[in-house]
Motif scaffolding. Structure first.
Motif, PDB file in Angstrom:
ATOM      1  N   THR A   4       0.855  -1.176   0.000  1.00  0.00           N
ATOM      2  CA  THR A   4       0.000   0.000   0.000  1.00  0.00           C
ATOM      3  C   THR A   4       0.899   1.236   0.000  1.00  0.00           C
ATOM      4  OG1 THR A   4      -1.695  -1.159   1.252  1.00  0.00           O
ATOM      5  CG2 THR A   4      -1.794   1.244   1.255  1.00  0.00           C
ATOM      6  N   TYR A   5       0.623   2.156  -0.891  1.00  0.00           N
ATOM      7  CA  TYR A   5       1.410   3.388  -0.959  1.00  0.00           C
ATOM      8  C   TYR A   5       0.667   4.504  -0.260  1.00  0.00           C
ATOM      9  CZ  TYR A   5       4.216   0.856  -4.283  1.00  0.00           C
ATOM     10  OH  TYR A   5       5.018  -0.071  -4.873  1.00  0.00           O
ATOM     11  N   PHE A   6       1.399   5.284   0.493  1.00  0.00           N
ATOM     12  CA  PHE A   6       0.839   6.397   1.250  1.00  0.00           C
ATOM     13  C   PHE A   6       1.443   7.678   0.710  1.00  0.00           C
ATOM     14  CE2 PHE A   6       0.928   9.347   4.862  1.00  0.00           C
ATOM     15  CZ  PHE A   6      -0.405   9.331   5.211  1.00  0.00           C
ATOM     16  N   THR A   7       0.621   8.569   0.209  1.00  0.00           N
ATOM     17  CA  THR A   7       1.095   9.842  -0.317  1.00  0.00           C
ATOM     18  C   THR A   7       1.266  10.828   0.823  1.00  0.00           C
ATOM     19  OG1 THR A   7      -0.079   9.442  -2.388  1.00  0.00           O
ATOM     20  CG2 THR A   7       0.585  11.705  -1.925  1.00  0.00           C
ATOM     21  N   ILE A   8       2.458  11.396   0.909  1.00  0.00           N
ATOM     22  CA  ILE A   8       2.720  12.397   1.940  1.00  0.00           C
ATOM     23  C   ILE A   8       2.170  13.729   1.455  1.00  0.00           C
ATOM     24  CG2 ILE A   8       4.497  13.637   3.220  1.00  0.00           C
ATOM     25  CD1 ILE A   8       6.191  11.081   3.037  1.00  0.00           C
ATOM     26  N   LYS A   9       1.194  14.241   2.183  1.00  0.00           N
ATOM     27  CA  LYS A   9       0.542  15.513   1.870  1.00  0.00           C
ATOM     28  C   LYS A   9      -0.235  15.962   3.088  1.00  0.00           C
ATOM     29  CE  LYS A   9      -3.920  14.006   0.150  1.00  0.00           C
ATOM     30  NZ  LYS A   9      -4.970  14.935  -0.107  1.00  0.00           N
ATOM     31  N   TYR A  11      -3.530  16.143   4.785  1.00  0.00           N
ATOM     32  CA  TYR A  11      -4.830  15.493   4.674  1.00  0.00           C
ATOM     33  C   TYR A  11      -5.885  16.236   5.477  1.00  0.00           C
ATOM     34  CZ  TYR A  11      -2.722  11.384   2.554  1.00  0.00           C
ATOM     35  OH  TYR A  11      -2.080  10.539   1.698  1.00  0.00           O
ATOM     36  N   GLU A  15     -10.488  12.825   5.423  1.00  0.00           N
ATOM     37  CA  GLU A  15      -9.603  11.998   4.604  1.00  0.00           C
ATOM     38  C   GLU A  15      -8.731  11.103   5.485  1.00  0.00           C
ATOM     39  OE1 GLU A  15      -7.861  13.992   0.753  1.00  0.00           O
ATOM     40  OE2 GLU A  15      -7.757  15.383   2.458  1.00  0.00           O
TER      41      GLU A  15
END
Length: 61
Positions: A4-9, A11, A15
């Motif tokens: 599973t990829y987690f986008t760093i941003k 949130y 979300e």
């Protein structure tokens, strides 16, 4: 193996709640995350120190 990829941003609260509890309704997930943060005083303090305000959409707004 499942990756599973987690986008760093930044949130939004809902979300983030959905990421933690994807199996339940978004509103329920939001309430669950809010309860969890209110119980974890150390986490709440860290969030406050990072600029989080309870009614903001994300910690840095």
């Amino acid at each position: 193996m499942h990756t599973t990829y987690f986008t760093i941003k930044s949130y939004g609260w809902q979300e983030l709640a959905i990421l933690y509890s994807p199996e339940i309704d978004p509103r329920s997930a939001t309430r669950k995350l809010s309860r969890w943060v209110s119980v974890r005083k150390d986490l709440k303090e860290d969030l406050l120190q990072s600029g989080w305000k309870k009614r903001n959409q994300s910690p840095d707004t």
